[in-house]
Design an enzyme around this catalytic site. Structure first.
Site, mmCIF file in Angstrom:
data_model
loop_
_atom_site.group_PDB
_atom_site.id
_atom_site.type_symbol
_atom_site.label_atom_id
_atom_site.label_comp_id
_atom_site.label_asym_id
_atom_site.label_seq_id
_atom_site.Cartn_x
_atom_site.Cartn_y
_atom_site.Cartn_z
ATOM 1 N N ASP A 14 29.714 -42.460 9.164
ATOM 2 C CA ASP A 14 29.403 -41.177 9.601
ATOM 3 C C ASP A 14 28.416 -40.739 8.509
ATOM 4 O O ASP A 14 27.971 -41.449 7.580
ATOM 5 C CB ASP A 14 30.747 -40.199 9.274
ATOM 6 N N SER A 15 27.783 -39.539 8.492
ATOM 7 C CA SER A 15 27.078 -38.889 7.781
ATOM 8 C C SER A 15 27.841 -38.802 6.566
ATOM 9 O O SER A 15 27.006 -38.301 5.563
ATOM 10 C CB SER A 15 26.389 -37.515 8.311
ATOM 11 N N CYS A 77 30.562 -40.159 14.132
ATOM 12 C CA CYS A 77 29.537 -38.965 14.069
ATOM 13 C C CYS A 77 29.138 -38.601 15.246
ATOM 14 O O CYS A 77 28.542 -39.346 15.855
ATOM 15 C CB CYS A 77 28.322 -39.135 12.794
ATOM 16 N N GLU A 156 33.552 -28.857 3.947
ATOM 17 C CA GLU A 156 33.306 -29.729 2.572
ATOM 18 C C GLU A 156 34.013 -28.931 1.402
ATOM 19 O O GLU A 156 34.206 -29.541 0.669
ATOM 20 C CB GLU A 156 31.838 -30.001 2.560
ATOM 21 N N CYS A 188 32.341 -32.285 16.574
ATOM 22 C CA CYS A 188 31.780 -32.626 15.454
ATOM 23 C C CYS A 188 33.129 -33.061 14.479
ATOM 24 O O CYS A 188 34.087 -32.604 14.593
ATOM 25 C CB CYS A 188 31.337 -31.432 14.696
ATOM 26 N N HIS A 190 33.975 -33.034 11.559
ATOM 27 C CA HIS A 190 34.592 -31.890 10.638
ATOM 28 C C HIS A 190 35.637 -30.856 11.325
ATOM 29 O O HIS A 190 36.682 -30.473 10.715
ATOM 30 C CB HIS A 190 33.756 -31.074 9.731
HETATM 31 N N1 DGL Z 1 29.294 -35.978 11.029
HETATM 32 C C1 DGL Z 1 28.409 -34.862 11.786
HETATM 33 C C2 DGL Z 1 28.790 -34.677 13.398
HETATM 34 O O1 DGL Z 1 29.926 -35.140 13.654
HETATM 35 C C3 DGL Z 1 28.645 -33.510 11.056
HETATM 36 C C4 DGL Z 1 27.997 -33.415 9.842
HETATM 37 C C5 DGL Z 1 26.365 -33.462 9.559
HETATM 38 O O2 DGL Z 1 25.827 -32.556 10.086
HETATM 39 O O3 DGL Z 1 26.049 -34.332 9.040
HETATM 40 O O4 DGL Z 1 28.114 -34.344 13.804
#
Ligand code: DGL
Length: 272
Positions: A14-15, A77, A156, A188, A190
């Site tokens: 993931d990011s 992600c 976050e 997303c 999060h």
């Molecule tokens: N992990 C990203 C997503 O699911 C969210 C966080 C980001 O923008 O990097 O889209």
């Protein structure tokens, strides 16, 4: 039936920390599987970056995960699934899945009035991949998307139950509330952590779809199809890697994962 077994780890990336919601679900549903998790904490967020950039990042991460001999990869992600999954799938010699299709599939199966909402980052909503996939299965479904860019920083910052988060969520969701949707995809990584806030605003008639849950089910099917499930009594191992700020990641991981971890390894992802 293929009875081969394979105890090699699954690569999950993931990011940043968000994909831990997906890793957590994989651990819950497939407790015998080992995981190598990579969070790209140096380059987060992905949600507002271009497709070309996300593809470059995803390729580097895949190269890193391959050095760990992963048997399959989960793109945990939504933004990376929307922008880079097709490209890396063509380049990889191991199975890979993202989170978009499993989440969309579940919403399609659940909607009664054929009106599905999707919330996500700007990148995910603009890519229209969720809508495209849903329409390829059922063109009659209306898909209403809404980007909620402030949700990621709120999560976050740990503001999961906070009046500021409630206020921002009310504003973001006001339009969607008027659209008579009966399913809302938390598109997303999060957002499952804001489930109760979103649920309160949307009301009990709207079914909230968590792609993390569906992704773990799809991963199980993928491992079975490829004959690469771990043995039933395999001892799972979990390793975490990040590209920056290991301490902050550790704090977050320990607040949402079902176990405590002290070892978060930092690597230079630009070397891959
Ligand atoms: N992990 C990203 C997503 O699911 C969210 C966080 C980001 O923008 O990097 O889209």
């Amino acid at each position: 039936m293929n009875m081969k077994k394979n105890n090699a780890p699954i690569g999950v990336f993931d990011s940043g920390v968000g994909g831990l919601t997906v890793a957590r679900e994989i651990i819950r549903q497939l407790p015998q599987e080992s995981i190598i998790y990579f969070g790209d904490t140096a380059r987060v967020p992905y949600g507002n970056k271009s497709k070309e950039t996300i593809i470059r990042y995803a390729r580097q991460i895949v190269r890193f995960l391959k050095t760990k001999n992963v048997k399959a990869i989960v793109v945990a992600c939504n933004t990376a699934s929307a922008f880079a999954l097709d490209t890396i799938e063509k380049e990889l010699d191991i199975p890979v899945i993202g989170v978009v299709k499993p989440g969309a599939k579940s919403a399609i199966e659940n909607t009664k009035n054929k009106r599905i909402g999707i919330i996500g980052t700007e990148g995910t909503i603009k890519s229209e991949l969720y809508a495209e996939y849903i329409h390829s299965i059922d063109p009659e479904i209306s898909v209403i998307g809404k980007a909620c860019p402030l949700f990621v920083p709120l999560v976050e910052e740990g503001m999961l139950h906070d009046s500021v988060t409630d206020e921002i969520a009310s504003r973001y969701l006001a339009e969607l509330k008027k659209k008579n949707i009966d399913s809302l995809i938390l598109g997303c990584t999060h957002y499952p952590l804001l489930r109760s806030t979103v649920g309160k605003i949307m009301g009990p008639k709207v079914n909230l779809v968590n792609p993390a849950y569906e992704t773990a089910i799809s991963l199980d099917a993928l491992l079975r199809q490829n004959g690469i499930c771990a043995e039933e009594d395999a001892e799972p191992k979990y390793e975490f890697y990040v590209s920056d700020a290991a301490d902050k990641f550790k704090e977050f991981a320990n607040s949402i994962m079902p176990f405590h971890t002290d070892m978060i390894n930092q690597i230079n992802i630009e070397e891959y």
